[in-house]
Scaffold this active site. Structure first.
Site, PDB file in Angstrom:
ATOM      1  N   ARG A 238       0.855  -1.177   0.000  1.00 46.24           N
ATOM      2  CA  ARG A 238       0.000   0.000   0.000  1.00 46.24           C
ATOM      3  C   ARG A 238       0.894   1.230   0.000  1.00 46.24           C
ATOM      4  O   ARG A 238       1.950   1.243   0.646  1.00 46.24           O
ATOM      5  CB  ARG A 238      -0.906   0.031   1.239  1.00 46.24           C
ATOM      6  CG  ARG A 238      -2.137  -0.837   1.134  1.00 46.24           C
ATOM      7  CD  ARG A 238      -3.132  -0.294   0.093  1.00 46.24           C
ATOM      8  NE  ARG A 238      -4.320  -1.115  -0.017  1.00 46.24           N
ATOM      9  CZ  ARG A 238      -4.496  -2.089  -0.916  1.00 46.24           C
ATOM     10  NH1 ARG A 238      -3.552  -2.364  -1.793  1.00 46.24           N
ATOM     11  NH2 ARG A 238      -5.635  -2.753  -0.966  1.00 46.24           N
ATOM     12  N   GLU A 267      -2.707   7.778  -4.676  1.00 45.37           N
ATOM     13  CA  GLU A 267      -3.066   7.315  -6.009  1.00 45.37           C
ATOM     14  C   GLU A 267      -4.529   7.621  -6.332  1.00 45.37           C
ATOM     15  O   GLU A 267      -5.357   7.629  -5.413  1.00 45.37           O
ATOM     16  CB  GLU A 267      -2.773   5.814  -6.152  1.00 45.37           C
ATOM     17  CG  GLU A 267      -3.538   4.886  -5.248  1.00 45.37           C
ATOM     18  CD  GLU A 267      -3.039   3.449  -5.374  1.00 45.37           C
ATOM     19  OE1 GLU A 267      -1.859   3.183  -5.089  1.00 45.37           O
ATOM     20  OE2 GLU A 267      -3.851   2.603  -5.774  1.00 45.37           O
ATOM     21  N   HIS A 285      -0.883   0.317  -9.970  1.00 49.89           N
ATOM     22  CA  HIS A 285      -1.572  -0.617  -9.060  1.00 49.89           C
ATOM     23  C   HIS A 285      -2.067  -1.862  -9.814  1.00 49.89           C
ATOM     24  O   HIS A 285      -3.271  -2.160  -9.854  1.00 49.89           O
ATOM     25  CB  HIS A 285      -2.738   0.086  -8.346  1.00 49.89           C
ATOM     26  CG  HIS A 285      -3.120  -0.566  -7.039  1.00 49.89           C
ATOM     27  ND1 HIS A 285      -3.583   0.116  -5.955  1.00 49.89           N
ATOM     28  CD2 HIS A 285      -3.098  -1.865  -6.655  1.00 49.89           C
ATOM     29  CE1 HIS A 285      -3.838  -0.727  -4.958  1.00 49.89           C
ATOM     30  NE2 HIS A 285      -3.558  -1.950  -5.365  1.00 49.89           N
TER      31      HIS A 285
END
Ligand code: DGY
Length: 319
Positions: A238, A267, A285
């Protein structure tokens, strides 16, 4: 018999949406635009189940009175975007999708590690831009991977899958930190007492711990200073596990050789101080982004929903 009303906040693979539609009264998100907070709140008040993803922040404020939803079945293993305690207080069960994305995520961590070490992003940009002038002995020389030391922070399923790839595929020594004692590993690996011990000894550090809570900025300026100047940081966990500003400073001052990042603090916004650098590899991601994995994640959500609406505790209940 009335079918449970289910809201799906993003588009999912067709196979999974078809199965959902066959079993539930479903509201899909045809536009695939992330829901605003008021739309998430409406979903919680109008549906029996809400199926969010990492792009949906479901904080305490959304669990006011008038909640109809009894289950939040998250599409993904990470759940730091959902306030579990608030959900529990409101009587809402939260589930995730562990196990099914282990290999895909470890594959992507390995991809980032190799890309960083072998300067693959830089090379690809050079070829595409037409600036490649041909082979030469000193051109884009990277770092050997084989035989180096991988340091893993968080030795859960994905950390272990990363360890297997690094050891089995590249003969790397594996050291790791985990807040719990981890034994019965199927690769030779040494558990070290502190994060710092791992940072000091590793040539590559790969993060596989959950985000949020006590892991917020786990990799901060002080800890970055403990890493070898020749080492690389890989993050598929993360974004908030790494203090991004401190990372940029460490790269600016050459206290670190590079970083491979699939997740970011804010993000999808990416700091230009990162995106303009050549010593970082940046991916959007993609950890679990294979068709097979995304279908398996969706099917796992459905398993959780079915168990819940059949009156059982869902297999992946988190609270
Ligand atoms: C996960 O499963 O946690 C992925 O990062 C997507 O949320």
């Amino acid at each position: 018999m009335m079918r449970p009303k289910v809201v799906v906040t993003r588009r999912w693979p067709r196979e999974v949406e078809d199965r959902l539609a066959a079993e539930f009264d479903v509201q899909f998100n045809a536009s695939d635009r992330p829901y605003h907070q008021n739309e998430l709140r409406a979903a919680l008040t109008e549906a029996d189940a809400v199926l969010p993803t990492v792009t949906d922040r479901i904080g305490e404020d959304l669990f006011g009175s008038g909640i109809r939803a009894r289950i939040l079945a998250n599409f993904g293993v990470g759940f730091n975007h959902i306030d579990l305690a608030a959900a529990g207080k409101a009587g809402v069960v939260v589930t995730n999708t562990p196990g099914v994305l282990t290999d895909a995520t470890a594959d992507l961590a390995m991809t980032l590690l190799l890309m960083c070490a072998r300067r693959a992003g830089e090379g690809e940009r050079e070829v595409r831009s037409g600036n490649w002038t041909g082979w030469r002995p000193t051109h884009l020389c990277g770092t050997q991977v084989t035989g180096k030391t991988i340091g893993i922070i968080g030795m859960g399923r994905i950390g272990q899958a990363m360890a297997r790839r690094c050891h089995g595929g590249f003969g790397m020594d594996v050291i790791f930190y985990d807040s719990h004692t981890v034994d019965n590993l199927d690769v030779p690996a040494s558990q070290l007492p502190t994060v710092e011990d791992v940072l000091e000894a590793a040539d590559f550090v790969s993060l596989h711990c959950p985000g949020g809570g006590e892991n917020y900025h786990l990799i901060n300026e002080t800890r970055l200073r403990r890493m070898k100047w020749s080492s690389f940081l890989i993050n598929t966990a993360r974004g908030d596990v790494v203090d991004e500003q401190a990372l940029v400073q460490a790269l600016d001052t050459k206290r670190l050789a590079g970083a491979g990042l699939d997740v970011f603090e804010h993000e999808p916004a990416i700091s230009r101080r990162l995106s303009e650098r050549d010593d970082v590899v940046l991916l959007p991601h993609l950890g679990s982004a294979t068709r097979e994995t995304r279908i398996a994640m969706g099917m796992r959500v459905i398993d959780n929903l079915k168990a819940f609406f059949d009156g059982h505790r869902p297999p992946d209940a988190l609270n």
